[in-house]
Motif scaffolding. Structure first.
Motif, PDB file in Angstrom:
ATOM      1  N   LYS A  11       1.559   6.269  -7.252  1.00  0.00           N
ATOM      2  CA  LYS A  11       0.490   7.217  -7.601  1.00  0.00           C
ATOM      3  C   LYS A  11       1.051   8.603  -7.885  1.00  0.00           C
ATOM      4  CE  LYS A  11      -3.550   9.516  -5.618  1.00  0.00           C
ATOM      5  NZ  LYS A  11      -4.432   9.631  -4.438  1.00  0.00           N
ATOM      6  N   TYR A  12       2.093   8.985  -7.147  1.00  0.00           N
ATOM      7  CA  TYR A  12       2.666  10.319  -7.307  1.00  0.00           C
ATOM      8  C   TYR A  12       3.944  10.321  -8.136  1.00  0.00           C
ATOM      9  CZ  TYR A  12      -0.829  11.951  -4.071  1.00  0.00           C
ATOM     10  OH  TYR A  12      -2.040  12.262  -3.480  1.00  0.00           O
ATOM     11  N   GLY A  35      -3.561   3.108   0.968  1.00  0.00           N
ATOM     12  CA  GLY A  35      -2.762   3.237  -0.251  1.00  0.00           C
ATOM     13  C   GLY A  35      -2.685   4.622  -0.826  1.00  0.00           C
ATOM     14  N   ALA A  36      -3.765   5.423  -0.692  1.00  0.00           N
ATOM     15  CA  ALA A  36      -3.754   6.690  -1.411  1.00  0.00           C
ATOM     16  C   ALA A  36      -4.416   7.839  -0.658  1.00  0.00           C
ATOM     17  CB  ALA A  36      -4.465   6.506  -2.754  1.00  0.00           C
ATOM     18  N   GLY A  37      -4.905   7.585   0.537  1.00  0.00           N
ATOM     19  CA  GLY A  37      -5.627   8.626   1.242  1.00  0.00           C
ATOM     20  C   GLY A  37      -4.871   9.188   2.402  1.00  0.00           C
ATOM     21  N   VAL A  38      -5.081   8.593   3.582  1.00  0.00           N
ATOM     22  CA  VAL A  38      -4.552   9.136   4.815  1.00  0.00           C
ATOM     23  C   VAL A  38      -3.024   9.259   4.777  1.00  0.00           C
ATOM     24  CG1 VAL A  38      -4.278   8.681   7.270  1.00  0.00           C
ATOM     25  CG2 VAL A  38      -6.487   8.355   6.180  1.00  0.00           C
ATOM     26  N   LEU A  39      -2.344   8.284   4.152  1.00  0.00           N
ATOM     27  CA  LEU A  39      -0.883   8.278   4.198  1.00  0.00           C
ATOM     28  C   LEU A  39      -0.250   9.176   3.143  1.00  0.00           C
ATOM     29  CD1 LEU A  39      -0.176   4.529   4.930  1.00  0.00           C
ATOM     30  CD2 LEU A  39      -0.155   6.446   6.504  1.00  0.00           C
ATOM     31  N   ASN A  40      -1.018   9.839   2.321  1.00  0.00           N
ATOM     32  CA  ASN A  40      -0.452  10.678   1.268  1.00  0.00           C
ATOM     33  C   ASN A  40      -0.392  12.150   1.700  1.00  0.00           C
ATOM     34  OD1 ASN A  40      -0.202   8.480  -0.369  1.00  0.00           O
ATOM     35  ND2 ASN A  40      -2.249   8.708  -1.235  1.00  0.00           N
ATOM     36  N   ARG A  66       7.869   1.831  -9.731  1.00  0.00           N
ATOM     37  CA  ARG A  66       7.428   0.766  -8.825  1.00  0.00           C
ATOM     38  C   ARG A  66       8.598   0.186  -8.035  1.00  0.00           C
ATOM     39  NH1 ARG A  66       3.002  -0.894  -6.300  1.00  0.00           N
ATOM     40  NH2 ARG A  66       1.837  -0.284  -8.162  1.00  0.00           N
ATOM     41  N   LYS A  67       9.718  -0.087  -8.690  1.00  0.00           N
ATOM     42  CA  LYS A  67      10.870  -0.686  -8.000  1.00  0.00           C
ATOM     43  C   LYS A  67      11.391   0.233  -6.903  1.00  0.00           C
ATOM     44  CE  LYS A  67      15.404  -2.766  -8.908  1.00  0.00           C
ATOM     45  NZ  LYS A  67      16.403  -3.106  -9.962  1.00  0.00           N
ATOM     46  N   THR A  68      11.469   1.518  -7.201  1.00  0.00           N
ATOM     47  CA  THR A  68      11.934   2.497  -6.209  1.00  0.00           C
ATOM     48  C   THR A  68      10.958   2.586  -5.041  1.00  0.00           C
ATOM     49  OG1 THR A  68      13.023   3.784  -7.939  1.00  0.00           O
ATOM     50  CG2 THR A  68      12.587   4.912  -5.852  1.00  0.00           C
ATOM     51  N   ALA A  69       9.675   2.602  -5.352  1.00  0.00           N
ATOM     52  CA  ALA A  69       8.665   2.699  -4.299  1.00  0.00           C
ATOM     53  C   ALA A  69       8.716   1.485  -3.373  1.00  0.00           C
ATOM     54  CB  ALA A  69       7.276   2.829  -4.932  1.00  0.00           C
ATOM     55  N   ALA A 104       0.824  -1.207   0.000  1.00  0.00           N
ATOM     56  CA  ALA A 104       0.000   0.000   0.000  1.00  0.00           C
ATOM     57  C   ALA A 104       0.860   1.259   0.000  1.00  0.00           C
ATOM     58  CB  ALA A 104      -0.933  -0.012   1.203  1.00  0.00           C
ATOM     59  N   LEU A 105       1.932   1.264   0.799  1.00  0.00           N
ATOM     60  CA  LEU A 105       2.846   2.404   0.801  1.00  0.00           C
ATOM     61  C   LEU A 105       3.469   2.598  -0.574  1.00  0.00           C
ATOM     62  CD1 LEU A 105       4.768   1.953   4.189  1.00  0.00           C
ATOM     63  CD2 LEU A 105       3.060   3.686   3.658  1.00  0.00           C
ATOM     64  N   ALA A 106       3.886   1.500  -1.197  1.00  0.00           N
ATOM     65  CA  ALA A 106       4.489   1.579  -2.525  1.00  0.00           C
ATOM     66  C   ALA A 106       3.477   2.100  -3.546  1.00  0.00           C
ATOM     67  CB  ALA A 106       5.024   0.217  -2.947  1.00  0.00           C
ATOM     68  N   ASP A 107       2.231   1.638  -3.449  1.00  0.00           N
ATOM     69  CA  ASP A 107       1.187   2.127  -4.345  1.00  0.00           C
ATOM     70  C   ASP A 107       1.032   3.638  -4.228  1.00  0.00           C
ATOM     71  OD1 ASP A 107       0.650  -0.389  -5.306  1.00  0.00           O
ATOM     72  OD2 ASP A 107      -1.103  -0.725  -4.038  1.00  0.00           O
ATOM     73  N   SER A 108       1.155   4.132  -2.987  1.00  0.00           N
ATOM     74  CA  SER A 108       1.054   5.574  -2.766  1.00  0.00           C
ATOM     75  C   SER A 108       2.158   6.313  -3.511  1.00  0.00           C
ATOM     76  CB  SER A 108       1.137   5.864  -1.264  1.00  0.00           C
ATOM     77  OG  SER A 108       1.115   7.246  -1.007  1.00  0.00           O
ATOM     78  N   GLY A 109       3.387   5.770  -3.437  1.00  0.00           N
ATOM     79  CA  GLY A 109       4.505   6.390  -4.152  1.00  0.00           C
ATOM     80  C   GLY A 109       4.328   6.354  -5.653  1.00  0.00           C
TER      81      GLY A 109
END
Length: 284
Positions: free
Chosen positions: A190-191, A279-284, A195-198, A183-188
């Motif tokens: 998204k912005y 994935g994309a809300g609170v943690l972004n 993918r590998k870096t995230a 989920a954290l990686a998905d957040s990265g």
């Protein structure tokens, strides 16, 4: 007599065997497994000899680790029941099967240790909960039991009534940590992060945070407060998590240790991830 034997050589058996090889010679161990080709491959790789049968393995050792799935216990027990003795220590890795159950199925006159490792043991970073009747073991035996599991990570001795809780907190929880990393990686991503870096950033952050939580003298609250500067953006993010059912969901999954609770935990966490809270809300 060989010191340590394994019946079964799946992920957990391999993890413990590989850990023990750091401090024990291959001649101090022996194992058996269902498939001849697998036994030969493990012996070639580790130099640890394999037995011709489960019975032969059980007869040869002081500490016998049952690293097979519970559905195979009846077949294994039928082979070894007549050869295990009170002088041996039988270690079960099977979740949900009690010491008394295994003792009875092995004839009633054996000493049984119940242990629950987790998959990070495969990298030497496992967490194992161990339970046994301390009065029945010598100090040397207790030390050896601890050494077996500390060879592939950390180990904690707990009362058997708490083993279901161990299953929730450390036994099955790596799967949910992986979900959180995803989920954290998905957040990265998204912005704009590759993918590998995230993945690398999310996984290293969880690894570093885990180390801080283990080594901090002030505990987790201090670790959180270091990041959560009052009125800062991180404080708002954490407040958001507090307002969502994230913590309650984790706690619910950790309560009771039943299969149903664990399934509900996975479903609920996945549901909130799908809604975007992780994935994309609170943690972004």
């Amino acid at each position: 007599m060989v010191k340590i034997g394994f019946i079964g050589m799946g992920n957990m058996g391999n993890a413990i065997l590989n850990g023990l090889l750091k401090t024990h010679g291959p001649e101090e161990m022996i194992f058996s497994a269902a498939r001849q080709d697998k036994m030969e491959a493990v012996t070639v790789r580790t130099k640890v000899p394999h037995a011709c049968s489960n019975r032969e393995c059980a007869e040869a050792v002081k500490y016998l680790i049952l690293a097979v799935k519970p559905q195979y216990f009846d077949a294994v027990f039928s082979e070894i029941r007549d050869v295990v003795t009170p002088e041996q220590v039988v270690v079960s890795l099977a979740p949900g099967i009690t010491i008394s159950n295994i003792t009875e199925r092995l004839g009633g006159n054996v000493r049984v240790v119940r242990a629950m490792p987790n998959t990070p043991a495969m990298l030497g970073e496992g967490m194992t909960g161990v339970s046994y009747g301390e009065a029945s073991y010598t100090e040397e035996e207790k030390e050896t039991i601890r050494d077996i599991f500390s060879s592939c990570g950390r180990v904690e001795l707990v009362e058997e009534r708490l083993m279901d809780a161990v299953g929730c907190v450390s036994g099955s929880s790596p799967a949910f940590v992986y979900m959180f990393i995803e989920a954290l990686a998905d957040s990265g991503v998204k912005y704009g992060l590759p993918r590998k870096t995230a993945y690398a950033m999310a996984a290293q952050t969880v690894l570093g945070s885990a180390k801080m939580s283990l080594e901090s003298l002030g505990g987790l609250i201090l670790c959180i407060s270091i990041i959560g500067i009052p009125l800062g953006i991180q404080a708002f993010k954490m407040a958001g998590l507090t307002l969502t059912p994230f913590g309650k969901t984790v706690q619910y999954g950790g309560g009771g240790g039943s299969a149903v609770a664990n399934i509900l935990w996975a479903v609920l966490v996945g549901w909130w991830m799908a809604l975007g809270y992780l994935g994309a809300g609170v943690l972004n």
